[in-house]
Design a protein around this motif. Structure first.
Motif, short mmCIF file in Angstrom:
data_model
loop_
_atom_site.label_atom_id
_atom_site.label_comp_id
_atom_site.label_asym_id
_atom_site.label_seq_id
_atom_site.Cartn_x
_atom_site.Cartn_y
_atom_site.Cartn_z
N LEU A 102 0.80 -1.23 0.00
CA LEU A 102 0.00 0.00 0.00
C LEU A 102 0.83 1.28 0.00
CD1 LEU A 102 -2.72 -1.09 2.56
CD2 LEU A 102 -2.85 -1.11 0.07
N GLU A 103 2.12 1.17 0.24
CA GLU A 103 3.05 2.30 0.27
C GLU A 103 2.67 3.35 1.31
OE1 GLU A 103 3.47 3.70 -3.70
OE2 GLU A 103 4.51 1.90 -4.35
N THR A 104 2.11 2.93 2.43
CA THR A 104 1.81 3.81 3.54
C THR A 104 1.77 2.99 4.83
OG1 THR A 104 0.30 5.46 4.42
CG2 THR A 104 -0.69 3.60 3.30
N ASP A 105 2.07 3.65 5.94
CA ASP A 105 1.90 2.99 7.24
C ASP A 105 0.97 3.81 8.14
OD1 ASP A 105 3.57 5.09 7.90
OD2 ASP A 105 4.74 3.91 9.32
N ASP A 106 0.27 4.78 7.54
CA ASP A 106 -0.68 5.61 8.28
C ASP A 106 -1.96 4.81 8.51
OD1 ASP A 106 -2.07 7.61 9.47
OD2 ASP A 106 -2.09 8.95 7.74
N LEU A 107 -2.36 4.69 9.76
CA LEU A 107 -3.53 3.88 10.10
C LEU A 107 -4.83 4.49 9.56
CD1 LEU A 107 -2.61 2.82 13.71
CD2 LEU A 107 -2.65 1.39 11.68
N ASP A 108 -4.91 5.81 9.44
CA ASP A 108 -6.12 6.43 8.91
C ASP A 108 -6.29 6.11 7.42
OD1 ASP A 108 -6.86 7.49 11.31
OD2 ASP A 108 -5.95 9.45 10.94
N GLU A 109 -5.21 6.05 6.69
CA GLU A 109 -5.29 5.71 5.26
C GLU A 109 -5.60 4.22 5.08
OE1 GLU A 109 -1.94 7.02 3.03
OE2 GLU A 109 -1.97 9.00 3.96
N LEU A 110 -5.19 3.39 6.00
CA LEU A 110 -5.46 1.96 5.90
C LEU A 110 -6.91 1.63 6.22
CD1 LEU A 110 -2.25 0.49 7.54
CD2 LEU A 110 -2.82 0.59 5.12
N ASN A 111 -7.62 2.52 6.89
CA ASN A 111 -9.04 2.31 7.22
C ASN A 111 -9.95 2.59 6.04
OD1 ASN A 111 -9.07 1.32 9.80
ND2 ASN A 111 -9.10 3.34 10.76
N SER A 112 -9.45 3.26 5.02
CA SER A 112 -10.30 3.62 3.90
C SER A 112 -10.61 2.39 3.04
CB SER A 112 -9.62 4.70 3.04
OG SER A 112 -8.44 4.16 2.48
N THR A 113 -11.73 2.43 2.37
CA THR A 113 -12.12 1.34 1.48
C THR A 113 -11.54 1.56 0.10
OG1 THR A 113 -14.15 2.43 0.84
CG2 THR A 113 -14.24 0.99 2.76
N ASP A 114 -11.66 0.55 -0.76
CA ASP A 114 -11.14 0.68 -2.13
C ASP A 114 -11.89 1.74 -2.93
OD1 ASP A 114 -9.22 -1.24 -1.76
OD2 ASP A 114 -10.51 -2.89 -2.41
N GLU A 115 -13.17 1.96 -2.61
CA GLU A 115 -13.96 2.95 -3.35
C GLU A 115 -13.45 4.36 -3.12
OE1 GLU A 115 -17.87 2.21 -1.98
OE2 GLU A 115 -18.03 0.31 -3.02
N GLU A 116 -12.89 4.62 -1.93
CA GLU A 116 -12.40 5.96 -1.61
C GLU A 116 -11.06 6.23 -2.28
OE1 GLU A 116 -12.27 6.20 2.59
OE2 GLU A 116 -14.43 6.05 2.84
#
Length: 117
Positions: A102-116
């Protein structure tokens, strides 16, 4: 000596809790490591620190009146260190895999769905 360890345990727990509340997964793992080390020190401190005394009672004694080191907290801490190391190793590999995909380790970005995305 015990009062110094109490302050160190408090600092480890406070630092671990602070790191757990950060948004980065890497900082979260550092927080878990700090909390685990603080808990290990707490268990070790509860078992009473006795310098230079054996952890077992001599065979010839019926009643033990002298101070001795309790072996149970030492065994629990040793087991906790091994289990904690395995958990930390797994978490680091998992975080590395998530970061590569995913090229990120931010937990807020990992909570997003694929549609977002």
């Amino acid at each position: 000596m015990e009062i110094l360890l109490v302050f160190i345990i408090g600092l480890l727990h406070a630092g671990g809790l602070y790191m757990l509340l950060r948004r980065s997964m890497f900082k979260m793992i550092i927080g878990l490591i700090l909390l685990g080390n603080g808990a290990n020190l707490l268990i070790f401190l509860i078992g009473r620190l006795v310098k230079g005394k054996p952890p077992v009672i001599d065979e010839g004694l019926k009643v033990f009146a002298d101070a001795y080191a309790d072996p149970l907290p030492q065994a629990l801490v040793l087991t906790a260190i091994v289990i904690g190391f395995g958990l930390q190793s797994f978490a680091i590999i998992l975080i590395k895999r998530v970061y590569n995909v995913l090229e990120t380790d931010d937990l807020d970005e990992l909570n997003s769905t694929d549609e977002e995305l």
